[in-house]
Write a protein that holds these residues in place. Sequence first.
Motif, PDB file in Angstrom:
ATOM      1  N   ASN A 127      -3.709  17.708 -26.509  1.00 16.66           N
ATOM      2  CA  ASN A 127      -3.411  19.053 -26.031  1.00 16.66           C
ATOM      3  C   ASN A 127      -4.321  19.365 -24.845  1.00 16.66           C
ATOM      4  N   PRO A 128      -3.987  18.806 -23.685  1.00 21.44           N
ATOM      5  CA  PRO A 128      -4.867  18.971 -22.533  1.00 21.44           C
ATOM      6  C   PRO A 128      -4.919  20.420 -22.044  1.00 21.44           C
ATOM      7  N   LYS A 129      -6.076  20.765 -21.505  1.00 24.11           N
ATOM      8  CA  LYS A 129      -6.281  22.080 -20.924  1.00 24.11           C
ATOM      9  C   LYS A 129      -6.006  22.012 -19.423  1.00 24.11           C
ATOM     10  N   THR A 130      -5.970  23.145 -18.787  1.00 22.72           N
ATOM     11  CA  THR A 130      -5.714  23.207 -17.346  1.00 22.72           C
ATOM     12  C   THR A 130      -6.702  22.346 -16.577  1.00 22.72           C
ATOM     13  N   ILE A 131      -7.973  22.436 -16.932  1.00 19.51           N
ATOM     14  CA  ILE A 131      -8.997  21.666 -16.219  1.00 19.51           C
ATOM     15  C   ILE A 131      -8.745  20.166 -16.340  1.00 19.51           C
ATOM     16  N   ASP A 132      -8.176  19.723 -17.448  1.00 21.97           N
ATOM     17  CA  ASP A 132      -7.859  18.303 -17.629  1.00 21.97           C
ATOM     18  C   ASP A 132      -6.829  17.847 -16.597  1.00 21.97           C
ATOM     19  N   SER A 133      -5.814  18.676 -16.374  1.00 19.62           N
ATOM     20  CA  SER A 133      -4.798  18.342 -15.372  1.00 19.62           C
ATOM     21  C   SER A 133      -5.397  18.328 -13.971  1.00 19.62           C
ATOM     22  N   VAL A 134      -6.307  19.250 -13.695  1.00 17.84           N
ATOM     23  CA  VAL A 134      -6.968  19.296 -12.383  1.00 17.84           C
ATOM     24  C   VAL A 134      -7.800  18.029 -12.166  1.00 17.84           C
ATOM     25  N   ILE A 135      -8.569  17.646 -13.174  1.00 21.45           N
ATOM     26  CA  ILE A 135      -9.423  16.457 -13.060  1.00 21.45           C
ATOM     27  C   ILE A 135      -8.577  15.206 -12.839  1.00 21.45           C
ATOM     28  N   VAL A 136      -7.531  15.046 -13.639  1.00 15.13           N
ATOM     29  CA  VAL A 136      -6.657  13.881 -13.480  1.00 15.13           C
ATOM     30  C   VAL A 136      -5.969  13.930 -12.118  1.00 15.13           C
ATOM     31  N   GLY A 137      -5.504  15.108 -11.700  1.00 16.85           N
ATOM     32  CA  GLY A 137      -4.861  15.254 -10.394  1.00 16.85           C
ATOM     33  C   GLY A 137      -5.773  14.812  -9.264  1.00 16.85           C
ATOM     34  N   PHE A 138      -7.048  15.243  -9.304  1.00 14.94           N
ATOM     35  CA  PHE A 138      -7.992  14.844  -8.263  1.00 14.94           C
ATOM     36  C   PHE A 138      -8.316  13.351  -8.342  1.00 14.94           C
ATOM     37  N   GLY A 139      -8.435  12.829  -9.542  1.00 14.95           N
ATOM     38  CA  GLY A 139      -8.692  11.397  -9.684  1.00 14.95           C
ATOM     39  C   GLY A 139      -7.570  10.561  -9.093  1.00 14.95           C
ATOM     40  N   ILE A 140      -6.350  10.918  -9.414  1.00 13.91           N
ATOM     41  CA  ILE A 140      -5.190  10.192  -8.883  1.00 13.91           C
ATOM     42  C   ILE A 140      -5.084  10.379  -7.369  1.00 13.91           C
ATOM     43  N   LEU A 141      -5.414  11.576  -6.884  1.00 16.26           N
ATOM     44  CA  LEU A 141      -5.433  11.821  -5.442  1.00 16.26           C
ATOM     45  C   LEU A 141      -6.462  10.920  -4.758  1.00 16.26           C
ATOM     46  N   LEU A 142      -7.615  10.728  -5.390  1.00 19.60           N
ATOM     47  CA  LEU A 142      -8.613   9.808  -4.844  1.00 19.60           C
ATOM     48  C   LEU A 142      -8.082   8.375  -4.784  1.00 19.60           C
ATOM     49  N   GLY A 175       0.779  -1.225   0.000  1.00 18.28           N
ATOM     50  CA  GLY A 175       0.000   0.000   0.000  1.00 18.28           C
ATOM     51  C   GLY A 175       0.811   1.276   0.000  1.00 18.28           C
ATOM     52  N   VAL A 176       1.882   1.325   0.777  1.00 22.17           N
ATOM     53  CA  VAL A 176       2.660   2.567   0.887  1.00 22.17           C
ATOM     54  C   VAL A 176       3.266   2.990  -0.452  1.00 22.17           C
ATOM     55  N   PRO A 177       3.880   2.093  -1.218  1.00 19.49           N
ATOM     56  CA  PRO A 177       4.374   2.533  -2.538  1.00 19.49           C
ATOM     57  C   PRO A 177       3.255   3.029  -3.454  1.00 19.49           C
ATOM     58  N   LEU A 178       2.083   2.410  -3.375  1.00 23.64           N
ATOM     59  CA  LEU A 178       0.951   2.884  -4.168  1.00 23.64           C
ATOM     60  C   LEU A 178       0.544   4.292  -3.742  1.00 23.64           C
ATOM     61  N   ILE A 179       0.418   4.489  -2.446  1.00 22.57           N
ATOM     62  CA  ILE A 179       0.011   5.791  -1.912  1.00 22.57           C
ATOM     63  C   ILE A 179       1.018   6.869  -2.305  1.00 22.57           C
ATOM     64  N   LEU A 180       2.295   6.601  -2.090  1.00 27.31           N
ATOM     65  CA  LEU A 180       3.326   7.595  -2.418  1.00 27.31           C
ATOM     66  C   LEU A 180       3.368   7.891  -3.914  1.00 27.31           C
ATOM     67  N   SER A 181       3.232   6.848  -4.729  1.00 23.28           N
ATOM     68  CA  SER A 181       3.236   7.045  -6.187  1.00 23.28           C
ATOM     69  C   SER A 181       2.056   7.892  -6.622  1.00 23.28           C
ATOM     70  N   PHE A 182       0.880   7.569  -6.117  1.00 22.69           N
ATOM     71  CA  PHE A 182      -0.310   8.321  -6.505  1.00 22.69           C
ATOM     72  C   PHE A 182      -0.262   9.763  -6.002  1.00 22.69           C
ATOM     73  N   PHE A 183       0.230   9.972  -4.785  1.00 21.31           N
ATOM     74  CA  PHE A 183       0.383  11.344  -4.307  1.00 21.31           C
ATOM     75  C   PHE A 183       1.348  12.121  -5.202  1.00 21.31           C
ATOM     76  N   GLY A 184       2.467  11.498  -5.546  1.00 19.10           N
ATOM     77  CA  GLY A 184       3.448  12.156  -6.410  1.00 19.10           C
ATOM     78  C   GLY A 184       2.886  12.501  -7.771  1.00 19.10           C
ATOM     79  N   ILE A 185       2.170  11.556  -8.368  1.00 18.91           N
ATOM     80  CA  ILE A 185       1.586  11.787  -9.688  1.00 18.91           C
ATOM     81  C   ILE A 185       0.534  12.893  -9.618  1.00 18.91           C
ATOM     82  N   SER A 186      -0.253  12.911  -8.550  1.00 14.23           N
ATOM     83  CA  SER A 186      -1.275  13.958  -8.434  1.00 14.23           C
ATOM     84  C   SER A 186      -0.631  15.321  -8.232  1.00 14.23           C
ATOM     85  N   ILE A 187       0.433  15.393  -7.468  1.00 17.20           N
ATOM     86  CA  ILE A 187       1.141  16.671  -7.261  1.00 17.20           C
ATOM     87  C   ILE A 187       1.673  17.200  -8.594  1.00 17.20           C
TER      88      ILE A 187
END
Length: 144
Positions: free
Chosen positions: A46-61, A6-18
Amino acid sequence: MNFILGVPLILSFFGISIIHFYWAAGGKWGFDSVLPTNENDTRVLNPKTIDSVIVGFGILLFAIFYMIRISVITINLPDWLLLYSGWVIPTLFLIRVIGDFKFIGLFKKIKDSTFAKNDSKYFIPLCSFLSFCGFLLQWYKLTY
């Protein structure tokens, strides 16, 4: 075993979301090297800013899900949500590993672009790791 997986998954996902939130805030580091390109190294997305926000929140979840899954935090979620999410998340990354058969994944046709080389060197191994650990954790949680 939960902690080890779990910890490597959590750290990886936090990093990717950041990283995605950094891009949403206007950061440029690494942005061009993570977007699929054609044979001429021209971006096909050609992603827009909102695309990065959505993916960031998804990965954070995803990170929060695994924090719940290994009992780092306690939030009462329905059993069905834990069960299905535990299979869906690693499946998404397995699909990413397989790819779209043109630009991304193991079976991509375009292999000489900068992105394709980065995909083979970094992104496919990362997604394989996330998928493998997620499936293993899910299997472990169901059998023990």
